[in-house]
Design a protein around this motif. Structure first.
Motif, short mmCIF file in Angstrom:
data_model
loop_
_atom_site.label_atom_id
_atom_site.label_comp_id
_atom_site.label_asym_id
_atom_site.label_seq_id
_atom_site.Cartn_x
_atom_site.Cartn_y
_atom_site.Cartn_z
N ASN A 84 28.88 51.25 20.70
CA ASN A 84 28.83 52.13 19.53
C ASN A 84 29.69 51.55 18.40
O ASN A 84 30.53 50.68 18.63
CB ASN A 84 29.33 53.52 19.90
N SER A 85 29.45 52.07 17.21
CA SER A 85 30.22 51.65 16.03
C SER A 85 30.28 50.13 15.92
O SER A 85 31.35 49.55 15.72
CB SER A 85 31.64 52.23 16.09
N LEU A 86 29.13 49.52 16.03
CA LEU A 86 29.09 48.05 16.03
C LEU A 86 29.50 47.48 14.68
O LEU A 86 29.23 48.07 13.63
CB LEU A 86 27.70 47.58 16.43
N LYS A 87 30.14 46.33 14.76
CA LYS A 87 30.64 45.63 13.58
C LYS A 87 30.02 44.24 13.50
O LYS A 87 29.63 43.69 14.54
CB LYS A 87 32.15 45.48 13.67
N PRO A 88 29.95 43.67 12.32
CA PRO A 88 29.40 42.30 12.23
C PRO A 88 30.11 41.32 13.15
O PRO A 88 29.47 40.40 13.68
CB PRO A 88 29.61 41.95 10.76
#
Length: 129
Positions: A84-88
């Motif tokens: 969840n809340s994935l970031k580059p």
């Protein structure tokens, strides 16, 4: 023959979620732990989490604690990684690994690469900004 097959990778926008799957075969699922690793371009492989399906014990690297969640379906001999809340900066090839160890062993760091003998081919996760 031990086989681990990952699936569920893909392209997602920052803030989004993905669930990866690692289907295991050729070994006694409850006798093994399963771990997730990732390797970003130009970086070393990083251990993320492991689970011992026999009792559900889990371990997380600090870098993903609170965002990623590992689980196992013993009937399907499959381990999942909910992200969840994935970031580059999460962009990487994600791989699962298995070995006849216990995820919360006393005498080794469970997310060290050399603990794990069996590896899947990996699945690409790309997070766009």
């Amino acid at each position: 023959e031990v086989q681990l097959v990952e699936s569920g990778g893909g392209l997602v926008q920052a803030g989004g979620s993905l669930r990866l799957s690692c289907a295991g075969s050729g070994f006694t699922f409850d006798d093994h732990a399963i771990a997730w690793f990732r390797q970003a371009p130009g970086k070393e492989r990083e251990g993320l989490s492991c689970i011992s399906p026999s009792d559900g014990s889990v371990y997380y690297a600090e870098s993903v604690k609170g965002r990623f969640s590992i689980s196992a379906d013993r009937a399907k001999t499959t381990v999942y990684l909910q992200m969840n809340s994935l970031k580059p900066e999460d962009t990487a090839v994600f791989s699962c690994a298995a070995d006849q160890v216990y995820c919360l062993g006393d005498h080794y760091y469970p997310l060290a690469e050399d603990v794990w003998d069996y590896w899947g081919q990996g699945t690409q996760v790309t997070v766009s900004s």
